[in-house]
Design an enzyme around this catalytic site. Structure first.
Site, mmCIF file in Angstrom:
data_model
loop_
_atom_site.group_PDB
_atom_site.id
_atom_site.type_symbol
_atom_site.label_atom_id
_atom_site.label_comp_id
_atom_site.label_asym_id
_atom_site.label_seq_id
_atom_site.Cartn_x
_atom_site.Cartn_y
_atom_site.Cartn_z
ATOM 1 N N ARG A 1 23.532 7.127 10.605
ATOM 2 C CA ARG A 1 24.851 6.506 10.411
ATOM 3 C C ARG A 1 25.511 6.024 11.704
ATOM 4 N NH1 ARG A 1 22.178 7.517 6.735
ATOM 5 N NH2 ARG A 1 22.744 8.499 4.759
ATOM 6 N N ILE B 1 21.715 2.163 13.146
ATOM 7 C CA ILE B 1 20.341 1.927 13.599
ATOM 8 C C ILE B 1 19.512 1.271 12.490
ATOM 9 C CG2 ILE B 1 18.216 3.009 14.469
ATOM 10 C CD1 ILE B 1 20.052 5.115 15.823
ATOM 11 N N ALA B 2 19.627 1.750 11.258
ATOM 12 C CA ALA B 2 18.868 1.129 10.158
ATOM 13 C C ALA B 2 19.264 -0.340 10.018
ATOM 14 C CB ALA B 2 19.107 1.866 8.838
ATOM 15 N N GLU C 1 15.494 4.715 -2.090
ATOM 16 C CA GLU C 1 16.783 4.789 -2.786
ATOM 17 C C GLU C 1 17.233 3.373 -3.117
ATOM 18 O OE1 GLU C 1 19.822 7.771 -1.389
ATOM 19 O OE2 GLU C 1 18.510 7.734 0.363
ATOM 20 N N TYR D 1 19.412 -1.393 0.069
ATOM 21 C CA TYR D 1 18.951 -2.677 0.602
ATOM 22 C C TYR D 1 19.677 -3.933 0.127
ATOM 23 C CZ TYR D 1 15.377 0.033 2.858
ATOM 24 O OH TYR D 1 14.745 0.940 3.658
ATOM 25 N N TYR E 1 4.499 0.545 -1.050
ATOM 26 C CA TYR E 1 4.229 0.387 0.376
ATOM 27 C C TYR E 1 5.480 0.706 1.195
ATOM 28 C CZ TYR E 1 6.244 -4.367 -0.261
ATOM 29 O OH TYR E 1 7.066 -5.439 -0.566
HETATM 30 C C1 LIG Z 1 18.176 5.343 4.919
HETATM 31 C C2 LIG Z 1 18.213 5.454 6.429
HETATM 32 C C3 LIG Z 1 17.082 4.622 7.005
HETATM 33 C C4 LIG Z 1 19.574 4.926 6.924
HETATM 34 O O1 LIG Z 1 19.612 4.973 8.338
HETATM 35 P P1 LIG Z 1 20.999 4.939 9.200
HETATM 36 O O2 LIG Z 1 20.646 4.530 10.574
HETATM 37 O O3 LIG Z 1 21.711 6.178 9.001
HETATM 38 O O4 LIG Z 1 21.782 3.737 8.497
HETATM 39 P P2 LIG Z 1 22.924 2.821 9.171
HETATM 40 O O5 LIG Z 1 23.834 3.694 10.004
HETATM 41 O O6 LIG Z 1 22.332 1.653 9.855
HETATM 42 O O7 LIG Z 1 23.655 2.328 7.890
HETATM 43 C C5 LIG Z 1 23.428 1.061 7.346
HETATM 44 C C6 LIG Z 1 24.156 0.970 6.056
HETATM 45 O O8 LIG Z 1 23.418 1.681 5.054
HETATM 46 C C7 LIG Z 1 24.246 2.649 4.443
HETATM 47 N N1 LIG Z 1 23.367 3.759 4.130
HETATM 48 C C8 LIG Z 1 22.680 4.496 4.999
HETATM 49 N N2 LIG Z 1 21.938 5.394 4.353
HETATM 50 C C9 LIG Z 1 22.135 5.205 3.045
HETATM 51 C C10 LIG Z 1 21.641 5.816 1.868
HETATM 52 N N3 LIG Z 1 20.761 6.833 1.936
HETATM 53 N N4 LIG Z 1 22.064 5.354 0.689
HETATM 54 C C11 LIG Z 1 22.935 4.342 0.627
HETATM 55 N N5 LIG Z 1 23.446 3.719 1.694
HETATM 56 C C12 LIG Z 1 23.040 4.148 2.895
HETATM 57 C C13 LIG Z 1 25.327 2.943 5.440
HETATM 58 O O9 LIG Z 1 26.459 3.428 4.792
HETATM 59 C C14 LIG Z 1 25.541 1.596 6.070
HETATM 60 O O10 LIG Z 1 26.330 0.773 5.225
HETATM 61 P P3 LIG Z 1 27.222 -0.437 5.821
HETATM 62 O O11 LIG Z 1 26.385 -1.164 6.832
HETATM 63 O O12 LIG Z 1 27.512 -1.256 4.618
HETATM 64 O O13 LIG Z 1 28.394 0.229 6.431
HETATM 65 C C15 LIG Z 1 18.054 6.925 6.889
HETATM 66 O O14 LIG Z 1 19.036 7.700 6.287
HETATM 67 C C16 LIG Z 1 16.704 7.539 6.591
HETATM 68 O O15 LIG Z 1 15.807 7.508 7.436
HETATM 69 N N6 LIG Z 1 16.502 8.141 5.391
HETATM 70 C C17 LIG Z 1 15.234 8.779 5.031
HETATM 71 C C18 LIG Z 1 14.087 7.791 4.902
HETATM 72 C C19 LIG Z 1 14.386 6.698 3.914
HETATM 73 O O16 LIG Z 1 14.872 6.931 2.821
HETATM 74 N N7 LIG Z 1 14.090 5.467 4.302
HETATM 75 C C20 LIG Z 1 14.230 4.321 3.460
HETATM 76 C C21 LIG Z 1 12.861 3.957 3.069
HETATM 77 S S1 LIG Z 1 12.771 2.782 1.795
#
Ligand SMILES: CC(C)(COP(=O)(O)OP(=O)(O)OC[C@H]1O[C@@H](n2cnc3c(N)ncnc32)[C@H](O)[C@@H]1OP(=O)(O)O)[C@@H](O)C(=O)NCCC(=O)NCCS
Length: 430
Positions: free
Chosen positions: A117, A120-121, A146, A150, A430
Site C-alpha cells: 500500500r 508499488i503495485a 482477486e 485490476y 498464468y
Molecule cells: C495485490 C498487491 C500486489 C497490491 O500491492 P500494493 O503495492 O500494496 O498495491 P498499491 O499500494 O500499489 O495499490 C494499488 C491500488 O490497488 C489497491 N489494492 C491493493 N491491494 C488490493 C487488494 N488486495 N484488493 C483490492 N484492491 C487492492 C489499492 O487500494 C490501490 O488502489 P488505488 O490506486 O485506487 O488507491 C499485494 O497486496 C500482493 O502482493 N498481494 C499478494 C499477491 C497477489 O494477490 N498478487 C496479485 C496477483 S494476480
C-alpha cells in the site's frame, strides 16, 4: 512457448523506474541467467503468493519457466537480497474470432507484506502497460488472485469459465457412441499429448493463449513441486485412424469414510467433439467414483447434453481471463465479427492508451477503425471494451448494468457483431 529475445530486452519502463527511485527503490530486470537474481525472484514470488518456499529442485524447475519471461524485481537495499516486489511479462498469441492477436501476458505480481500500500503495485502494472504499448503490443492479459484489483488499470473480465461438479451417481450416459478408443498413458506421453493438443486446439476458442512446457509437465504429474504428482493418471483418445485427438490428466481421491472417490480432472484437451465425448463418458461412468470435478471449462461445454440428468451437474461460472486493450484500432481490426455495424464509439481511458473517439465500420466480418471528431453514438470505458473484446460478454449485458451509454440501436448492433459463436476459453492459469 519461447519468448523471443526482443521481449526480454523490452526496456524497463523509465517512468516507473523514476517513481520507485523516489521511494528509495531499485526497479530492474531480474536476470534468470544470474543465480542471485533468479533465487531472489522465485522465492519472493512464492512468498508473495503465500506458497511454501520452493526446494532447490523446485526453484530450478521454476527458473526454466521464468527464463522465457521478462522478469522485474523491485529491490530495497535495506531489506535483503530478495526483491520486495515482482512482476513478469511475455509476448504470446491470443486467439480471437477469425485469427489471433499479439498479447502481453502479465504474471507474478507480488508486493512484499512489509512494503504494501505504497503504490508499488500501481508502478508495476502501469510499467507493464507502458512497456507493452511502447513495444507495439495492442492487448494485455492476466489471470487474477482477486477480482477487485485490476479494473483500476483498465482490465475487464473477458473470458469467464465454468467450474463443473458432476454427481455421477445421479446420472446416466446418453451421449452418442464414438468410433475410437481410450488408452491409459504414462506421464511423459501425457505431457507431450497435452502440449501438442493445446497447440492444435487453442485456435478454436477465442481467449486461449500459448502454453509452455513446464505447465504441461506439471499437469501430467512430472513436477518436483507437485505433492499430488504420484496420483496423476492420464488417458488419451485415439480416433478410428489411431490418431490421438484428446487427453485428460486427473487424480482420484477417496471421499472420507465412504470407500467411494472423487475424480478430479486437472485438464481435458480435445481436438474433436468425438474425443471430448469419449473422455466425458470415461469420467461419468467411472467405477467407484461418486463425484467428478473440473475447472476452466468453456461455459458451453456440451457435457450437459451427454448425461441423462442435467441436474446432476452443478455449474459455477467465474471470471478467469482478464484483458486490457491498449491500441483500439489494432485490437478491433485483429478479429472477425458476426454482424455488420457502423458506429462512432467513444472509449474513455484514464491512463490514456485507448482513449479516443473511433468510427468502427464492420462489413463482411471485418472491421476498420478510424479516429474521428464525430459525435459518439456509444460511450464506454476501456474496462467495458476489454470485457466484450473476446466475444464472450455481450455488450448489451454491460449496457443493462448502466456501464455503456448511447443509442440503443447502435449498442445492440455492436453487441451482435462482437459476440463469438463458441464461448471463449482460457484453459490455463498464468
Ligand atoms: C495485490 C498487491 C500486489 C497490491 O500491492 P500494493 O503495492 O500494496 O498495491 P498499491 O499500494 O500499489 O495499490 C494499488 C491500488 O490497488 C489497491 N489494492 C491493493 N491491494 C488490493 C487488494 N488486495 N484488493 C483490492 N484492491 C487492492 C489499492 O487500494 C490501490 O488502489 P488505488 O490506486 O485506487 O488507491 C499485494 O497486496 C500482493 O502482493 N498481494 C499478494 C499477491 C497477489 O494477490 N498478487 C496479485 C496477483 S494476480
Amino acid at each position: 512457448m519461447m519468448t523471443a529475445p526482443e521481449d526480454r530486452s523490452v526496456p524497463v519502463d523509465p517512468e516507473s523506474q523514476r517513481r520507485l527511485r523516489d521511494l528509495g527503490l531499485d526497479y530492474r530486470i531480474a536476470d534468470m541467467a544470474i543465480d542471485a537474481d533468479a533465487e531472489g525472484f522465485l522465492r519472493a514470488d512464492a512468498r508473495g503468493f503465500l506458497d511454501e518456499d520452493p526446494t532447490d529442485a523446485a526453484a530450478a524447475e521454476l527458473r526454466e519457466t521464468m527464463r522465457a519471461r521478462r522478469n522485474i524485481g523491485v529491490y530495497d537495499e535495506t531489506a535483503g537480497s530478495w526483491p520486495i516486489a515482482t512482476v513478469n511479462g511475455w509476448r504470446t498469441a491470443m486467439t480471437v474470432p477469425g485469427g489471433e492477436i499479439d498479447m502481453w501476458a502479465i504474471s507474478s505480481v507480488t508486493v512484499s507484506g512489509t512494503h504494501r500500500r505504497r503504490g508499488i503495485a500501481r508502478a508495476l502494472l502501469e510499467g507493464e502497460l507502458r512497456a507493452a504499448s511502447a513495444a507495439g503490443i495492442p492487448l494485455v492479459g492476466l489471470t487474477v488472485s482477486e477480482a477487485t484489483i485490476y479494473s483500476r488499470y483498465g482490465f475487464g473480465s473477458a473470458v469467464p469459465v465454468a467450474n463443473l461438479t458432476i454427481d455421477t451417481q445421479q446420472t446416466g450416459w446418453v451421449g452418442a457412441p464414438v468410433p475410437g478408443r481410450l488408452l491409459y498413458t504414462d506421464r511423459a506421453t501425457l505431457a507431450d499429448d497435452l502440449e501438442r493438443l493445446h497447440e492444435a486446439a487453442r485456435s478454436s476458442r477465442s481467449g486461449q493463449v500459448q502454453g509452455w512446457r513446464g505447465r504441461w509437465e506439471r499437469m501430467a504429474g512430472l513436477s518436483v513441486a507437485d505433492k499430488d504428482a504420484s496420483k496423476v493418471r492420464g488417458v488419451h483418445y485415439l480416433d478410428a485412424d489411431g490418431t490421438v485427438r484428446g487427453a485428460m490428466a486427473y487424480t482420484v481421491d477417496e471421499m472420507p469414510g465412504t470407500f467411494r472417490s472423487e475424480l478430479k480432472i486437472r485438464t481435458i484437451i480435445t481436438e474433436t467433439d468425438e474425443a471430448l465425448r469419449a473422455l466425458w463418458q470415461f469420467v461419468v461412468q467411472h467405477d467407484l467414483v461418486d463425484r467428478a470435478s473440473v475447472d476452466l471449462r468453456p461455459t458451453d461445454d456440451p457435457v450437459h447434453w451427454l448425461v441423462a440428468n442435467q441436474r446432476a451437474i452443478t455449474t459455477r461460472v467465474h471470471d478467469h481471463g482478464w484483458l486490457r486493450v491498449l491500441d483500439v484500432p489494432a485490437a478491433i481490426e485483429a478479429r472477425s465479427y458476426n454482424a455488420a455495424a457502423d458506429v462512432v464509439v467513444r472509449v474513455q481511458d484514464a491512463l490514456g492508451f485507448a482513449d479516443g473517439t473511433w468510427r468502427v465500420r464492420i462489413a463482411d466480418g471485418a472491421a476498420t477503425v478510424e479516429a474521428t471528431d464525430a459525435a459518439p453514438q456509444v460511450t464506454l470505458g476501456v474496462v467495458e471494451l476489454s470485457a466484450v473484446y473476446a466475444g464472450g460478454e455481450p455488450l448489451l449485458r454491460l449496457a443493462a448494468a448502466g456501464r455503456v451509454q448511447g443509442d440503443s440501436d447502435a449498442v445492440a448492433s455492436l453487441s451482435r457483431a462482437f459476440r463469438a459463436d463458441a464461448a471463449p476459453l482460457l484453459g490455463i492459469w498464468y
